[in-house]
Design an enzyme around this catalytic site. Structure first.
Site, PDB file in Angstrom:
ATOM      1  N   SER A  45       0.665  -0.951   0.138  1.00 53.93           N
ATOM      2  CA  SER A  45      -0.199   0.039   0.103  1.00 53.93           C
ATOM      3  C   SER A  45       1.077   1.196   0.292  1.00 53.93           C
ATOM      4  O   SER A  45       2.044   1.317   0.918  1.00 53.93           O
ATOM      5  CB  SER A  45      -1.164  -0.186   1.499  1.00 53.93           C
ATOM      6  OG  SER A  45      -1.800   1.072   0.452  1.00 53.93           O
ATOM      7  N   GLY A  69      -2.021  -0.257  -3.765  1.00 51.51           N
ATOM      8  CA  GLY A  69      -0.984   0.666  -3.766  1.00 51.51           C
ATOM      9  C   GLY A  69      -1.266   1.847  -4.142  1.00 51.51           C
ATOM     10  O   GLY A  69      -0.168   3.086  -3.828  1.00 51.51           O
ATOM     11  N   SER A 120      -7.596  -0.230  -5.680  1.00 49.40           N
ATOM     12  CA  SER A 120      -7.217   1.365  -5.371  1.00 49.40           C
ATOM     13  C   SER A 120      -8.317   1.542  -5.019  1.00 49.40           C
ATOM     14  O   SER A 120      -9.362   1.959  -4.946  1.00 49.40           O
ATOM     15  CB  SER A 120      -6.788   2.363  -6.456  1.00 49.40           C
ATOM     16  OG  SER A 120      -5.975   1.803  -7.257  1.00 49.40           O
ATOM     17  N   ARG A 139      -8.160   3.002  -1.478  1.00 48.25           N
ATOM     18  CA  ARG A 139      -7.689   3.845  -0.309  1.00 48.25           C
ATOM     19  C   ARG A 139      -7.831   5.074  -1.147  1.00 48.25           C
ATOM     20  O   ARG A 139      -8.278   6.179  -0.864  1.00 48.25           O
ATOM     21  CB  ARG A 139      -6.180   3.843   0.045  1.00 48.25           C
ATOM     22  CG  ARG A 139      -5.852   5.218   0.982  1.00 48.25           C
ATOM     23  CD  ARG A 139      -4.252   4.815   1.255  1.00 48.25           C
ATOM     24  NE  ARG A 139      -3.870   3.480   1.118  1.00 48.25           N
ATOM     25  CZ  ARG A 139      -3.553   3.538   2.775  1.00 48.25           C
ATOM     26  NH1 ARG A 139      -3.642   3.792   3.671  1.00 48.25           N
ATOM     27  NH2 ARG A 139      -3.227   2.170   3.631  1.00 48.25           N
ATOM     28  N   TYR A 187      17.588  27.046  38.963  1.00 49.46           N
ATOM     29  CA  TYR A 187      17.187  27.862  40.578  1.00 49.46           C
ATOM     30  C   TYR A 187      15.094  27.161  40.739  1.00 49.46           C
ATOM     31  O   TYR A 187      14.887  27.115  41.242  1.00 49.46           O
ATOM     32  CB  TYR A 187      16.611  29.472  40.459  1.00 49.46           C
ATOM     33  CG  TYR A 187      18.812  29.361  41.489  1.00 49.46           C
ATOM     34  CD1 TYR A 187      19.283  28.621  41.683  1.00 49.46           C
ATOM     35  CD2 TYR A 187      18.871  30.499  40.543  1.00 49.46           C
ATOM     36  CE1 TYR A 187      20.472  29.366  42.022  1.00 49.46           C
ATOM     37  CE2 TYR A 187      20.089  30.763  40.734  1.00 49.46           C
ATOM     38  CZ  TYR A 187      20.745  30.006  42.023  1.00 49.46           C
ATOM     39  OH  TYR A 187      22.437  30.763  42.108  1.00 49.46           O
ATOM     40  N   CYS A 204     -10.475   5.847  29.016  1.00 43.26           N
ATOM     41  CA  CYS A 204      -9.352   6.151  30.312  1.00 43.26           C
ATOM     42  C   CYS A 204      -8.388   4.890  29.376  1.00 43.26           C
ATOM     43  O   CYS A 204      -7.543   4.638  30.402  1.00 43.26           O
ATOM     44  CB  CYS A 204     -10.052   5.380  30.715  1.00 43.26           C
ATOM     45  SG  CYS A 204     -12.074   5.887  30.738  1.00 43.26           S
ATOM     46  N   ASP A 205      -7.775   5.653  28.219  1.00 43.94           N
ATOM     47  CA  ASP A 205      -6.495   5.658  27.712  1.00 43.94           C
ATOM     48  C   ASP A 205      -5.016   6.531  27.774  1.00 43.94           C
ATOM     49  O   ASP A 205      -5.304   6.940  26.805  1.00 43.94           O
ATOM     50  CB  ASP A 205      -6.990   3.911  26.553  1.00 43.94           C
ATOM     51  CG  ASP A 205      -5.260   3.312  26.763  1.00 43.94           C
ATOM     52  OD1 ASP A 205      -3.820   4.037  26.784  1.00 43.94           O
ATOM     53  OD2 ASP A 205      -5.042   2.174  26.617  1.00 43.94           O
ATOM     54  N   TYR A 251     -10.857   2.398   5.909  1.00 43.33           N
ATOM     55  CA  TYR A 251     -10.259   2.249   6.605  1.00 43.33           C
ATOM     56  C   TYR A 251     -10.341   1.694   8.375  1.00 43.33           C
ATOM     57  O   TYR A 251     -10.822   1.319   9.016  1.00 43.33           O
ATOM     58  CB  TYR A 251      -8.392   1.305   6.715  1.00 43.33           C
ATOM     59  CG  TYR A 251      -8.052   0.823   5.579  1.00 43.33           C
ATOM     60  CD1 TYR A 251      -8.138  -0.999   5.812  1.00 43.33           C
ATOM     61  CD2 TYR A 251      -7.557   1.430   4.371  1.00 43.33           C
ATOM     62  CE1 TYR A 251      -7.669  -1.251   4.136  1.00 43.33           C
ATOM     63  CE2 TYR A 251      -7.203   0.437   3.366  1.00 43.33           C
ATOM     64  CZ  TYR A 251      -6.881  -0.835   3.657  1.00 43.33           C
ATOM     65  OH  TYR A 251      -6.233  -1.604   2.419  1.00 43.33           O
TER      66      TYR A 251
END
Length: 703
Positions: free
Chosen positions: A306, A343, A393, A395, A456, A544-545, A581
């Protein structure tokens, strides 16, 4: 008065910084620090700024052309017919979102964000552009065959996307590719309404049932090709063919030597997951010849990987595959089609670079021309008839037509002003060693000693943290030290501080490729683009990740230029080029379901668009049910608990529970929206008995 001020006169011990509880003005604590040319502040968001500067800042022309631009109102605009779109036909994305999210009572659709906005006209334009590029390359080179592609449904199996592709692609004999039994079933069903010459390519691992289904498709008049991914699949194909009495059309997937580096090239090459070696290809051809079935072998398939980055690599792979095709034709196989696989890449970051997984260094026309020339040259040298050219094709077809819109709901910002006038008092009360660090920091600031201030401040903070752990320092004092040190760091650094913007979204559900493989997508505010962004921010989602954040952006940025929150409404962001996807891969992390979806087509109406389909996102009950829970039983058990423990509030609690089961898992930002949703749901429930109303409220959607 600024919070921290550098003065030339001596300062009495213990007083150091003048503090009035307010945030500093820009550059108030300069003290010799290098000047910064970062994003300006909110004080001059309109000064010397334009929509063209926003377009350049977010690289919209690079990744968005010809479909996305910024209009005169400062909103993201969609050109659904690409470069052929007339100015009055542009669709204001912000108006679409307002139409979708406004309450029904005010003429909206009442959908909750996040929301996916689909533009089928963009999808149609992408398909037409792909076919046009190959058609032009074929005509200009004198190639003696044609192009007909297939859409790999794994990219996005949404019903309406697949149906649109079959419909829009019918004039071009455009077909579908399946990689599993469910995908094969949906492809078969859709193609019954498509062009009768469209191909149905069957890839992936296959068992007897899969192969039988593919052979049944041939008996239904579909041009089905069973592509062997492994040599042993030939036995399954022959057994099923004999049992059903259907002669198969067979393809081979070749395992090429050619591959490209990077993540997307890892599935290609001699050690790739799929495909037959040259020895296995010869073995299959010999077996078919002995069975007098060599004429069934009609297609050669390969996949370099791809996001192919350059036409040099593309030409290398196609040339290798074309030689294999010619050799199979020489051996007597009935070769007709060369399937170059996927691709065809897209430019996610607008850099037009061949050195990145996020970009490609060629145009659609250059891609098609490279493929046609390489196949033509190989076939002419071997005196082999030019094959039909097929590509998968996915994508490049569906990425542009879908925009994910979500809302930023709050931001994390260090605000030392919350301690007010008590800051100096609290700092003066520190223990001796810490107090000495504070005084040294004060003195370094007065002498404009940049490096000393940082040293400091760091020493003061580390010392006070240890004292707090030992119980020697109060929480108020530690907070005062944190505020002072954060303020020093912000004023002394050469870059702008980075805020965290909290967004009403689940990255794992809607942008899984960012978390899984580091894939970057263009993310842009869809409005206020006529204003200068004043904040550098990272985006943190609702999950929560700790991985639920976006902290890498196109252009190599580790933060995204954004605007300050305004009191006039929400702040909306769009993620673009995510139509492939992301929906198919998204799961149910934290039980956040998918977004709402609207389908928007061009129109001659006043706003240049019409919403032709609106689907709310899954409710809490829906996502619970998908994980084998039973919302009806859960509701009943909670309702009985309410009757036992809170009898007087039974009705209120039951309605609240029903509303919660019926709502989307994402945040509802105002109480008014909650009550409006409840009112709509109750109205939809009609005048049933109390119990029926409660459950109807839970089951029905409010729009």
């Amino acid at each position: 008065m600024p919070a921290l001020a550098c003065v030339e006169t001596p300062v009495p011990p213990g007083h150091g910084f003048v503090w009035d509880g307010s945030l500093p003005l820009p550059g108030a604590f300069s003290c010799g620090a290098p000047a910064t040319a970062a994003i300006p502040t909110a004080h001059d968001v309109h000064a010397s700024w334009s929509t063209d500067l926003s377009a350049a800042l977010y690289k919209i022309e690079g990744w968005g052309a010809p479909y996305f631009t910024v209009n005169a109102a400062g909103n993201m605009s969609v050109r659904s017919c690409g470069s052929a779109t007339l100015p009055y036909q542009e669709i204001d994305l912000m108006k679409v979102v307002q139409k979708a999210s406004d309450p029904k009572s005010s003429g909206g659709l009442g959908l909750q964000l996040p929301i996916i906005v689909r533009f089928p006209d963009v999808l149609k334009n992408r398909l037409e552009s792909l076919h046009s590029s190959f058609h032009f390359a074929i005509q200009s080179s004198g190639y003696d065959s044609h192009y007909q592609g297939v859409y790999p449904v794994k990219c996005n199996q949404d019903r309406y996307i697949v149906e649109d592709i079959v419909d829009f692609g019918s004039p071009f004999r455009f077909g579908l590719e399946a990689g599993s039994k469910p995908e094969l079933l949906l492809a078969m069903s859709c193609l019954t309404r498509g062009n009768p010459d469209a191909l149905l390519i069957c890839n992936g691992y296959k068992d007897f049932e899969y192969v039988s289904l593919a052979l049944m498709a041939r008996t239904l008049g579909l041009k089905t090709v069973i592509v062997l991914e492994q040599e042993e699949e030939l036995v399954t194909v022959l057994e099923a063919s004999h049992k059903l009495g259907v002669r198969p059309v067979i393809g081979l997937r070749a395992k090429l030597r050619t591959k490209h580096s990077g993540h997307f090239g890892s599935t290609s090459g001699e050690k790739g997951k799929f495909g037959l070696t040259t020895a296995q290809i010869l073995s299959v051809a010999n077996k078919l010849q002995k069975l007098e079935m060599l004429d069934c072998l009609q297609l050669l398939h390969f996949h370099i990987g791809s996001q192919i980055p350059s036409t040099v690599l593309l030409a290398d792979g196609v040339t290798e595959a074309a030689q294999i095709y010619c050799e199979l034709a020489r051996l007597g196989a009935g070769m007709r089609v060369i399937d170059i696989g996927g691709g065809l890449g897209i430019d996610y970051d607008g850099s037009h670079s061949s050195c990145s997984d996020m970009s490609v260094g060629y145009s659609l026309d250059e891609y098609a021309s490279t493929v046609v020339r390489a196949i033509q040259f190989a076939c002419d040298r071997k005196h082999v008839r030019h094959p039909v050219i097929c590509s998968e094709s996915g994508r490049a077809l569906v990425s542009h037509h879908s925009v994910l819109v979500f809302e930023a709901i709050s931001s994390t910002v260090v605000d030392p002003g919350t301690l007010g006038q008590n800051l100096v008092y609290l700092l003066d009360a520190l223990e001796d060693d810490a107090l000495a660090d504070y005084h040294n920091l004060t003195a370094a600031a007065m002498r404009s000693e940049y490096d000393s201030c940082i040293i400091y401040a760091d020493q003061l903070k580390r010392r006070c943290v240890e004292q707090f752990k030992d119980g020697l320092l109060g929480l108020e004092h530690l907070a005062a030290v944190d505020a002072l040190c954060d303020l020093v760091a912000r004023e002394m650094t050469t870059t702008d501080p980075v805020r965290t913007y909290h967004v009403n979204l689940s990255i794992f559900t809607s942008i899984p490729d960012f978390w899984a493989i580091g894939q970057l997508f263009p993310i842009v505010p869809i409005h206020r683009l006529d204003q200068r962004p004043a904040v550098n921010a990272v985006l943190s989602d609702l999950t929560c990740d700790s991985d639920g954040k976006l902290d890498s952006f196109i252009g190599g940025r580790k933060s995204l230029p954004l605007h300050e929150f305004s009191s006039g409404g929400g702040y909306y962001l769009g993620m673009f080029l995510g139509g492939a996807y992301q929906e198919a891969l998204g799961g149910l992390h934290n039980l956040f379901g998918g977004p709402s979806v609207v389908r928007v087509e061009k129109s001659e109406g006043p706003h240049s668009f019409a919403v032709t389909r609106a689907m709310p996102g899954p409710s809490c009950a829906d996502v619970l049910r998908s994980m084998q829970h039973e919302p009806e039983l859960m509701f009943d058990s909670l309702k009985r608990r309410a009757e036992e423990y809170a009898h007087s509030e039974r009705e209120t609690i039951s309605c609240g529970l029903a509303r919660a089961f019926n709502s989307m898992p994402y945040l509802v930002l105002t109480a008014d929206e909650v009550m409006a949703g409840e009112a709509d749901a109750v109205a939809s429930a009609g005048s049933s008995d109390d119990d029926d109303v409660e459950w109807e409220l839970m089951r029905c959607l409010s729009f």
